[in-house]
Write a protein that holds these residues in place. Structure first.
Motif, PDB file in Angstrom:
ATOM      1  N   ALA A  45      48.719 -50.562-111.185  1.00  0.00           N
ATOM      2  CA  ALA A  45      48.178 -51.675-111.969  1.00  0.00           C
ATOM      3  C   ALA A  45      49.298 -52.425-112.675  1.00  0.00           C
ATOM      4  O   ALA A  45      49.296 -53.657-112.738  1.00  0.00           O
ATOM      5  CB  ALA A  45      47.165 -51.150-112.982  1.00  0.00           C
ATOM      6  N   ALA A  46      50.269 -51.672-113.198  1.00  0.00           N
ATOM      7  CA  ALA A  46      51.395 -52.302-113.887  1.00  0.00           C
ATOM      8  C   ALA A  46      52.203 -53.156-112.919  1.00  0.00           C
ATOM      9  O   ALA A  46      52.721 -54.223-113.290  1.00  0.00           O
ATOM     10  CB  ALA A  46      52.285 -51.235-114.518  1.00  0.00           C
ATOM     11  N   ARG A  49      50.314 -56.533-112.200  1.00  0.00           N
ATOM     12  CA  ARG A  49      50.328 -57.363-113.409  1.00  0.00           C
ATOM     13  C   ARG A  49      51.730 -57.942-113.657  1.00  0.00           C
ATOM     14  O   ARG A  49      51.862 -59.087-114.085  1.00  0.00           O
ATOM     15  CB  ARG A  49      49.866 -56.541-114.609  1.00  0.00           C
ATOM     16  N   LYS A  50      52.749 -57.146-113.368  1.00  0.00           N
ATOM     17  CA  LYS A  50      54.127 -57.625-113.543  1.00  0.00           C
ATOM     18  C   LYS A  50      54.438 -58.745-112.555  1.00  0.00           C
ATOM     19  O   LYS A  50      55.049 -59.758-112.924  1.00  0.00           O
ATOM     20  CB  LYS A  50      55.108 -56.472-113.352  1.00  0.00           C
ATOM     21  N   ILE A  52      52.333 -60.806-111.144  1.00  0.00           N
ATOM     22  CA  ILE A  52      51.601 -62.009-111.558  1.00  0.00           C
ATOM     23  C   ILE A  52      52.300 -62.679-112.729  1.00  0.00           C
ATOM     24  O   ILE A  52      52.453 -63.908-112.756  1.00  0.00           O
ATOM     25  CB  ILE A  52      50.148 -61.653-111.932  1.00  0.00           C
ATOM     26  N   LYS A  53      52.758 -61.891-113.694  1.00  0.00           N
ATOM     27  CA  LYS A  53      53.460 -62.448-114.852  1.00  0.00           C
ATOM     28  C   LYS A  53      54.742 -63.154-114.436  1.00  0.00           C
ATOM     29  O   LYS A  53      55.041 -64.263-114.901  1.00  0.00           O
ATOM     30  CB  LYS A  53      53.767 -61.341-115.858  1.00  0.00           C
ATOM     31  N   TRP A 102      43.155 -54.518-105.192  1.00  0.00           N
ATOM     32  CA  TRP A 102      43.230 -54.199-106.625  1.00  0.00           C
ATOM     33  C   TRP A 102      41.852 -54.176-107.276  1.00  0.00           C
ATOM     34  O   TRP A 102      41.755 -54.102-108.506  1.00  0.00           O
ATOM     35  CB  TRP A 102      44.144 -55.216-107.322  1.00  0.00           C
ATOM     36  N   ASP A 107      39.472 -55.048-113.118  1.00  0.00           N
ATOM     37  CA  ASP A 107      39.975 -56.083-114.027  1.00  0.00           C
ATOM     38  C   ASP A 107      39.309 -57.397-113.609  1.00  0.00           C
ATOM     39  O   ASP A 107      39.528 -57.869-112.494  1.00  0.00           O
ATOM     40  CB  ASP A 107      41.491 -56.198-113.911  1.00  0.00           C
ATOM     41  N   LYS A 109      39.949 -60.320-114.133  1.00  0.00           N
ATOM     42  CA  LYS A 109      40.882 -61.409-113.833  1.00  0.00           C
ATOM     43  C   LYS A 109      41.642 -61.170-112.531  1.00  0.00           C
ATOM     44  O   LYS A 109      42.244 -62.103-111.998  1.00  0.00           O
ATOM     45  CB  LYS A 109      41.874 -61.585-114.985  1.00  0.00           C
ATOM     46  N   ILE A 110      41.648 -59.936-112.055  1.00  0.00           N
ATOM     47  CA  ILE A 110      42.401 -59.596-110.835  1.00  0.00           C
ATOM     48  C   ILE A 110      41.430 -58.919-109.883  1.00  0.00           C
ATOM     49  O   ILE A 110      41.474 -57.704-109.661  1.00  0.00           O
ATOM     50  CB  ILE A 110      43.592 -58.671-111.156  1.00  0.00           C
ATOM     51  N   TRP A 115      39.220 -64.397-107.514  1.00  0.00           N
ATOM     52  CA  TRP A 115      40.573 -64.949-107.402  1.00  0.00           C
ATOM     53  C   TRP A 115      40.587 -66.208-106.539  1.00  0.00           C
ATOM     54  O   TRP A 115      39.948 -66.272-105.494  1.00  0.00           O
ATOM     55  CB  TRP A 115      41.534 -63.920-106.813  1.00  0.00           C
TER      56      TRP A 115
END
Length: 416
Positions: A45-46, A49-50, A52-53, A102, A107, A109-110, A115
């Motif tokens: 998950a991290a 998210r990374k 996407i960031k 995912w 989540d 948002k994901i 999406w």
């Protein structure tokens, strides 16, 4: 390759396997898949998210830099950054999220159901054509529209016509406008045009899907070619920002097209006839079709991320719903099974795969036999190793090649 239920044995590249072998292979692949599912967690998950960031920050920063794109350094930095951001959004993020890789995170948002990506295709249309059709009918001529996108001859068994001579040019044009080509492909525009010529009107569902796609195309064009350049007019950078957006979209089109070509079209990747697929195809047989119908790209971690980990196309086709960051981890286990069961694990650096795929496009634009194949056509790995071992013994090498081809396999070509 024949895997018809009434056949006494398999033929082609799996002629050396029994039905029990195929089903045992399926069970071993299921075990690899379950191991990943059981260990999915916070590190996965991290990771997404990374990514996407980083992508969002890179896109925002690049668009900000392009506000000053009247200055060459800002133009170069902004264009390169925006190109990378668009590739990340398309490949490692959008493609994989919409595959449901995912969804287990829950989540909101994901998630594959919500999406939407920076692309001319709608998420809904793409998921139907890609997830439901392509991954179900992988490399089956006439069923898998990804196989040549409906504009190319991709197998020797397909009838050659003079129009086939134009397919390299058609493929090049498709590469340059790839996001729009995929949008048309998702709508099955070619089929609808043929129906209209016969006097058949498209269905109401298709007309609604077409309206949604056109609306998406308009939004994309407005964002990249109107809104962003208009903002840059404040600093007199409107024209250069417009050019930067054109270059970024073109770069993403060429990159995405090339990655997909590498995974599906190089010499040695198998295609299949519908008549050869069992009516009740077992999971093991489905796995084998994915294994033989895909090719990988070898390279660095950066390349893997930039391809959306489709550099592990074999692993992706076997396990399309597993997190993409885990493909590199399971690739050695999958490759070990290829060796165990005598199958060719098709992998090569990207330049070599791109060249091989284009060679195939050109080769099949001519009648069969006009140009020779250049790669091993999924020969059993033990055979490949055997022929290479006697490379210096021309007489023995020729005998082995003749025996192998007489057994029903295609030419192993110059790669050996």
């Amino acid at each position: 390759m024949t895997i018809a239920p009434d056949a006494p044995a398999y033929t082609g590249p799996i002629a050396h396997l029994t039905r029990d072998d195929i089903e045992q292979l399926g069970r071993e692949l299921d075990a690899i898949r379950q191991e990943v599912i059981d260990t999915r967690g916070e590190r996965d998950a991290a990771y997404i998210r990374k990514v996407i960031k980083v992508q969002r920050s890179l896109e925002l920063g690049s668009r900000a830099v392009l506000l000053a794109s009247i200055f060459p350094p800002a133009f170069v930095v902004g264009t390169v950054g925006l190109s990378i951001a668009k590739i990340l959004d398309n490949m490692e993020i959008g493609h994989n999220i919409m595959h449901g890789q995912w969804d287990w995170m829950r989540d909101p948002k994901i998630h594959s159901t919500v999406w939407e990506w920076d692309n001319a295709s709608t998420a809904e249309g793409w998921k139907h054509s890609h997830n439901e059709l392509h991954h179900t009918y992988t490399n089956i001529v006439g069923k898998d529209n990804d196989l040549g996108w409906g504009i190319m001859r991709v197998d020797e068994e397909q009838r050659w016509t003079p129009s086939s001579l134009f397919q390299p040019a058609m493929n090049f044009i498709n590469m340059c406008i790839f996001e729009y080509g995929i949008a048309m492909y998702d709508l099955e525009l070619g089929r609808v045009i043929r129906q209209k010529k016969k006097g058949r009107r498209p269905s109401a569902e298709w007309e609604m899907a077409a309206k949604r796609t056109l609306a998406k195309v308009r939004r994309q064009a407005f964002k990249d070619y109107v809104a962003h350049p208009a903002l840059s007019m404040v600093t007199l950078s409107g024209p250069t920002t417009l050019v930067a957006n054109l270059i970024a979209n073109f770069t993403r089109n060429v990159w995405t097209h090339s990655v997909i070509m590498c995974g599906h079209f190089p010499e040695g990747v198998e295609t299949f006839e519908l008549k050869d697929i069992p009516e009740n195809e077992s999971r093991g047989e489905w796995y084998v079709r994915q294994m033989l119908g895909s090719a990988n790209i070898s390279g660095s971690k950066f390349l893997h991320v930039m391809t959306g980990n489709l550099s592990h196309q074999i692993e992706h086709h076997i396990f399309p719903d597993l997190p993409s960051n885990r493909y590199a981890e399971i690739a050695p286990k999958v490759r070990a099974l290829f060796d165990k069961y005598g199958l060719n694990y098709h992998t090569a650096p990207m330049p070599q795969q791109v060249a091989s795929a284009w060679h195939k496009v050109v080769r099949l634009s001519f009648p069969n036999g006009f140009l020779e194949s250049t790669n091993v056509r999924n020969a059993p790995s033990q055979f490949v190793k055997l022929v290479k071992a006697v490379r210096g013994d021309t007489r023995t090498r020729r005998r082995l090649l003749k025996e192998f081809e007489a057994a029903g396999a295609a030419s192993v070509g110059k790669a050996i």
